[in-house]
Design a protein around this motif. Structure first.
Motif, PDB file in Angstrom:
ATOM      1  N   LYS A  22     -47.815  22.019 -34.757  1.00 56.72           N
ATOM      2  CA  LYS A  22     -47.313  23.137 -33.955  1.00 56.72           C
ATOM      3  C   LYS A  22     -48.516  23.891 -33.415  1.00 56.72           C
ATOM      4  O   LYS A  22     -48.938  24.902 -33.946  1.00 56.72           O
ATOM      5  CB  LYS A  22     -46.445  24.042 -34.828  1.00 56.72           C
ATOM      6  CG  LYS A  22     -45.804  25.200 -34.076  1.00 56.72           C
ATOM      7  CD  LYS A  22     -44.678  24.759 -33.182  1.00 56.72           C
ATOM      8  CE  LYS A  22     -44.263  25.911 -32.274  1.00 56.72           C
ATOM      9  NZ  LYS A  22     -43.163  25.541 -31.407  1.00 56.72           N
ATOM     10  N   LEU A  62     -41.718  32.632 -34.700  1.00 58.22           N
ATOM     11  CA  LEU A  62     -41.818  31.490 -35.624  1.00 58.22           C
ATOM     12  C   LEU A  62     -41.343  31.856 -37.028  1.00 58.22           C
ATOM     13  O   LEU A  62     -41.047  30.993 -37.847  1.00 58.22           O
ATOM     14  CB  LEU A  62     -43.268  30.981 -35.695  1.00 58.22           C
ATOM     15  CG  LEU A  62     -43.816  30.368 -34.406  1.00 58.22           C
ATOM     16  CD1 LEU A  62     -45.309  30.062 -34.560  1.00 58.22           C
ATOM     17  CD2 LEU A  62     -43.048  29.090 -34.058  1.00 58.22           C
ATOM     18  N   ARG A  89     -41.094  31.137 -44.633  1.00 55.73           N
ATOM     19  CA  ARG A  89     -41.717  30.475 -43.489  1.00 55.73           C
ATOM     20  C   ARG A  89     -43.175  30.923 -43.445  1.00 55.73           C
ATOM     21  O   ARG A  89     -43.490  32.039 -43.856  1.00 55.73           O
ATOM     22  CB  ARG A  89     -41.030  30.863 -42.191  1.00 55.73           C
ATOM     23  CG  ARG A  89     -39.599  30.398 -42.124  1.00 55.73           C
ATOM     24  CD  ARG A  89     -39.003  30.728 -40.779  1.00 55.73           C
ATOM     25  NE  ARG A  89     -37.573  30.492 -40.782  1.00 55.73           N
ATOM     26  CZ  ARG A  89     -36.810  30.641 -39.698  1.00 55.73           C
ATOM     27  NH1 ARG A  89     -37.359  31.016 -38.561  1.00 55.73           N
ATOM     28  NH2 ARG A  89     -35.515  30.411 -39.760  1.00 55.73           N
ATOM     29  N   VAL A 142     -47.023  30.874 -41.158  1.00 57.18           N
ATOM     30  CA  VAL A 142     -47.798  30.617 -39.940  1.00 57.18           C
ATOM     31  C   VAL A 142     -49.271  30.810 -40.262  1.00 57.18           C
ATOM     32  O   VAL A 142     -49.656  31.825 -40.850  1.00 57.18           O
ATOM     33  CB  VAL A 142     -47.427  31.577 -38.787  1.00 57.18           C
ATOM     34  CG1 VAL A 142     -48.285  31.289 -37.556  1.00 57.18           C
ATOM     35  CG2 VAL A 142     -45.949  31.473 -38.431  1.00 57.18           C
ATOM     36  N   HIS A 160     -46.091  26.536 -39.701  1.00 58.06           N
ATOM     37  CA  HIS A 160     -46.539  26.420 -38.314  1.00 58.06           C
ATOM     38  C   HIS A 160     -48.029  26.745 -38.198  1.00 58.06           C
ATOM     39  O   HIS A 160     -48.534  27.617 -38.905  1.00 58.06           O
ATOM     40  CB  HIS A 160     -45.760  27.390 -37.420  1.00 58.06           C
ATOM     41  CG  HIS A 160     -44.302  27.127 -37.424  1.00 58.06           C
ATOM     42  ND1 HIS A 160     -43.698  26.225 -36.581  1.00 58.06           N
ATOM     43  CD2 HIS A 160     -43.305  27.626 -38.200  1.00 58.06           C
ATOM     44  CE1 HIS A 160     -42.406  26.181 -36.813  1.00 58.06           C
ATOM     45  NE2 HIS A 160     -42.135  27.023 -37.802  1.00 58.06           N
ATOM     46  N   VAL A 204     -50.981  27.837 -35.401  1.00 58.02           N
ATOM     47  CA  VAL A 204     -51.218  28.304 -34.039  1.00 58.02           C
ATOM     48  C   VAL A 204     -52.710  28.594 -33.840  1.00 58.02           C
ATOM     49  O   VAL A 204     -53.441  28.857 -34.793  1.00 58.02           O
ATOM     50  CB  VAL A 204     -50.403  29.584 -33.691  1.00 58.02           C
ATOM     51  CG1 VAL A 204     -48.916  29.352 -33.916  1.00 58.02           C
ATOM     52  CG2 VAL A 204     -50.874  30.776 -34.490  1.00 58.02           C
TER      53      VAL A 204
END
Ligand SMILES: [Zn+2]
Length: 280
Positions: free
Chosen positions: A4, A30, A183, A185, A245, A247
């Motif tokens: 991702k 996200l 979740r 990131v 994820h 980034v």
């Protein structure tokens, strides 16, 4: 493994970020509805070289009045006010602070609660938790059903010491929330393209991550993939791979970011995570 990785279409997402003279990454979507997650870069501030422009860290040698101005610019953009922007005093350690109620109201830059902390956790809305980095991994966690947020700073020490699992365990102890609900990131950090390490460090990581694509050997040199190591950490905690994820790119390759490895004397970018305040 950058499954991702955001392209230009995601740069400066939302709130007219580009039009204000910076290109920060805003990727709260996200994590779920109501979560906001911002990764800043060098753009949008007032610091002079070699800290240009948006240095957020006082300990770098930058003019403190410039750093204060940069923090004020950011607070105004985020819209929560200075006292709702929380900056821990990071030490590349494994301590995480839990901020609620009275601890939030008493927090200032010099408060004991933030000293020596490389992670922050809270269930309060309208409170922007941060970590500052220049190559290390900024890691954001959110538990969408519980409103829990956490931001962690994972350099090689925080990664091999597994600050992610320390935070997940603390959250489960205090709230009962399982890591499988979370979740994650990870933002811009140094990539395996640039993160060369010595043999001893490489061997430590091979021992901890025997199966992962974490350590690479090229000729007589070794390099580490810190994001991949943290993916392994998060999965070992019970977080689904599909909920993790990545980034941003490599801080050392990309001039838009501060990189300690590339520049030595330089500034710090920030990761800011908060939950929007409920509309009354
Ligand atoms: Zn690189």
């Amino acid at each position: 493994m950058e499954r991702k990785r955001l392209g230009d279409e995601d740069r400066g997402h939302g709130d007219g970020a580009m039009s204000r003279g910076h290109a920060w990454l805003e990727v709260g979507y996200l994590l779920g509805p109501g979560f906001r997650l911002l990764f800043t870069d060098r753009t949008g501030g007032v610091s002079e070289p070699p800290y240009d422009e948006m240095n957020l860290a006082f300990h770098t040698g930058d003019d403190p009045s410039k750093v204060a101005k940069n923090r004020a610019i950011l607070a105004r953009w985020i819209g929560l006010g200075d006292s709702r922007m929380i900056y821990p005093q990071q030490v590349h350690g494994l301590s995480v602070a839990w901020l609620e109620g009275t601890s939030v109201r008493s927090v200032t830059m010099d408060e004991e609660v933030l000293r020596g902390k490389d992670g922050l956790i809270s269930t309060e809305s309208g409170l922007a938790l941060s970590v500052l980095t220049a190559d290390c991994v900024p890691l954001a966690l959110a538990y969408p059903e519980r409103g829990i947020v956490a931001v962690l700073h994972a350099g090689w020490r925080g990664t091999i010491g597994d600050i992610a699992s320390i935070a997940c365990r603390l959250i489960e102890e205090r709230t009962g929330a399982k890591a499988s609900e979370a979740r994650a990131v990870m933002g811009p950090c140094i990539g395996p393209c640039c993160y060369e390490v010595d043999k001893g460090r490489a061997e430590q990581f091979v021992e901890k991550y025997p199966d992962g694509n974490v350590v690479f050997r090229h000729g007589g040199a070794w390099s580490l993939d810190l994001k991949q190591a943290n993916i392994v950490n998060l999965k070992r905690c019970g977080i689904e791979e599909s909920a993790i994820h990545l980034v941003g790119g490599c801080t050392c390759c990309e001039p838009r970011y501060y990189s300690f490895r590339r520049d030595g004397i330089t500034g710090r970018q920030g990761a800011f995570l908060w939950r929007e305040e409920k509309v009354r």
